[in-house]
Write a protein that holds these residues in place. Structure first.
Motif, PDB file in Angstrom:
ATOM      1  N   ARG A  51       0.040 -13.289  88.073  1.00 27.29           N
ATOM      2  CA  ARG A  51       0.643 -14.349  87.498  1.00 27.29           C
ATOM      3  C   ARG A  51       1.365 -14.463  86.216  1.00 27.29           C
ATOM      4  NH1 ARG A  51       0.085 -18.075  91.779  1.00 27.29           N
ATOM      5  NH2 ARG A  51      -1.558 -17.493  93.105  1.00 27.29           N
ATOM      6  N   LEU A  52       1.965 -15.691  85.684  1.00 28.96           N
ATOM      7  CA  LEU A  52       2.329 -15.057  84.422  1.00 28.96           C
ATOM      8  C   LEU A  52       1.119 -15.359  83.626  1.00 28.96           C
ATOM      9  CD1 LEU A  52       4.889 -17.902  84.802  1.00 28.96           C
ATOM     10  CD2 LEU A  52       5.553 -15.784  83.523  1.00 28.96           C
ATOM     11  N   PRO A  53       0.902 -14.738  82.580  1.00 24.94           N
ATOM     12  CA  PRO A  53       1.686 -13.641  81.724  1.00 24.94           C
ATOM     13  C   PRO A  53       1.709 -12.069  82.552  1.00 24.94           C
ATOM     14  CG  PRO A  53       0.295 -14.183  80.393  1.00 24.94           C
ATOM     15  CD  PRO A  53      -0.410 -14.831  81.232  1.00 24.94           C
ATOM     16  N   LEU A  54       0.846 -12.103  82.864  1.00 20.31           N
ATOM     17  CA  LEU A  54       0.607 -10.815  84.099  1.00 20.31           C
ATOM     18  C   LEU A  54       1.749 -10.247  84.118  1.00 20.31           C
ATOM     19  CD1 LEU A  54      -1.529  -8.086  83.425  1.00 20.31           C
ATOM     20  CD2 LEU A  54      -2.316  -9.697  85.608  1.00 20.31           C
ATOM     21  N   ARG A  55       2.368 -10.564  85.018  1.00 19.68           N
ATOM     22  CA  ARG A  55       3.345  -9.760  86.335  1.00 19.68           C
ATOM     23  C   ARG A  55       3.828  -9.413  84.808  1.00 19.68           C
ATOM     24  NH1 ARG A  55       4.820 -13.193  89.978  1.00 19.68           N
ATOM     25  NH2 ARG A  55       7.050 -13.638  88.897  1.00 19.68           N
ATOM     26  N   PRO A  56       4.841 -10.323  84.711  1.00 21.80           N
ATOM     27  CA  PRO A  56       6.581 -10.134  83.717  1.00 21.80           C
ATOM     28  C   PRO A  56       5.502  -9.093  82.131  1.00 21.80           C
ATOM     29  CG  PRO A  56       6.062 -11.800  83.474  1.00 21.80           C
ATOM     30  CD  PRO A  56       4.589 -12.699  83.709  1.00 21.80           C
ATOM     31  N   LEU A  57       4.508  -8.474  82.137  1.00 19.40           N
ATOM     32  CA  LEU A  57       4.058  -8.372  81.125  1.00 19.40           C
ATOM     33  C   LEU A  57       3.975  -6.946  81.354  1.00 19.40           C
ATOM     34  CD1 LEU A  57       1.254  -9.864  78.842  1.00 19.40           C
ATOM     35  CD2 LEU A  57       3.770  -8.518  78.603  1.00 19.40           C
ATOM     36  N   TYR A 104       1.583  -8.700  92.899  1.00 13.07           N
ATOM     37  CA  TYR A 104       2.459  -9.848  92.956  1.00 13.07           C
ATOM     38  C   TYR A 104       2.764 -10.275  94.685  1.00 13.07           C
ATOM     39  CZ  TYR A 104       7.242 -11.422  92.550  1.00 13.07           C
ATOM     40  OH  TYR A 104       8.711 -12.623  92.022  1.00 13.07           O
ATOM     41  N   ILE A 105       2.300  -9.609  95.495  1.00 16.20           N
ATOM     42  CA  ILE A 105       2.065  -9.362  96.791  1.00 16.20           C
ATOM     43  C   ILE A 105       0.927 -10.460  97.156  1.00 16.20           C
ATOM     44  CG2 ILE A 105       1.403  -8.529  99.775  1.00 16.20           C
ATOM     45  CD1 ILE A 105       3.045  -5.222  97.962  1.00 16.20           C
ATOM     46  N   THR A 106      -0.064  -9.758  96.058  1.00 22.31           N
ATOM     47  CA  THR A 106      -1.663 -10.584  96.854  1.00 22.31           C
ATOM     48  C   THR A 106      -1.517 -12.331  95.286  1.00 22.31           C
ATOM     49  OG1 THR A 106      -2.597  -9.554  94.564  1.00 22.31           O
ATOM     50  CG2 THR A 106      -2.942  -8.912  97.137  1.00 22.31           C
TER      51      THR A 106
END
Length: 144
Positions: free
Chosen positions: A116-122, A110-112
């Motif tokens: 992004r979508l869809p990785l962070r929500p996963l 998240y910080i870097t």
């Protein structure tokens, strides 16, 4: 002396992460380049927690900290409940470890801006599933 369950050790590390994740935000706020803040910002603006007026990575650092608190507190309570009902198993062991590393990956990603979508929500979904598993462990221990 009783052994210290791994789940409680992982929970300790998770809470130390939560207690420290404010640092990237504060560093970002206090290293804002001259002229990067709005010209009409009030005196002492740096101390006002309004991440929407800061650089994108600083905004993401703020959200990463909040996301950890949003998911980490319920998880912590569930781990403590599992401990209370003496319900630690191999499932809770691996769930605690998975949750910790998912939260580390989520914060870094998240910080870097890498996740992004869809990785962070996963990753967030994986943490939620870990919460559900810990909740199941509370009820499973109570049924035995």
């Amino acid at each position: 002396m009783e052994s210290f369950p791994t789940e409680l050790g992982v929970l300790t590390c998770l809470m130390l992460l939560a207690a420290s994740l404010w640092i990237p935000y504060i560093v970002g706020v206090n290293t804002a380049p001259a002229g990067s803040l709005p010209a009409d910002a009030p005196d002492g603006f740096i101390r006002i927690p309004n991440p929407a007026l800061h650089r994108p990575w600083v905004q993401r650092a703020w959200r990463a900290h909040l996301n950890l608190l949003e998911q980490g507190i319920p998880f912590a309570i569930l781990v403590l409940l599992v401990d209370r009902v003496d319900g630690f198993t191999a499932l809770t062991y691996w769930t605690a470890i998975a949750f910790f590393w998912l939260r580390v990956a989520h914060a870094i990603g998240y910080i870097t801006g890498f996740a992004r979508l869809p990785l962070r929500p996963l990753i967030f979904l994986g943490g939620w599933l870990c919460c559900l598993i810990m909740g199941y462990a509370v009820f499973a221990a109570r049924m035995v």
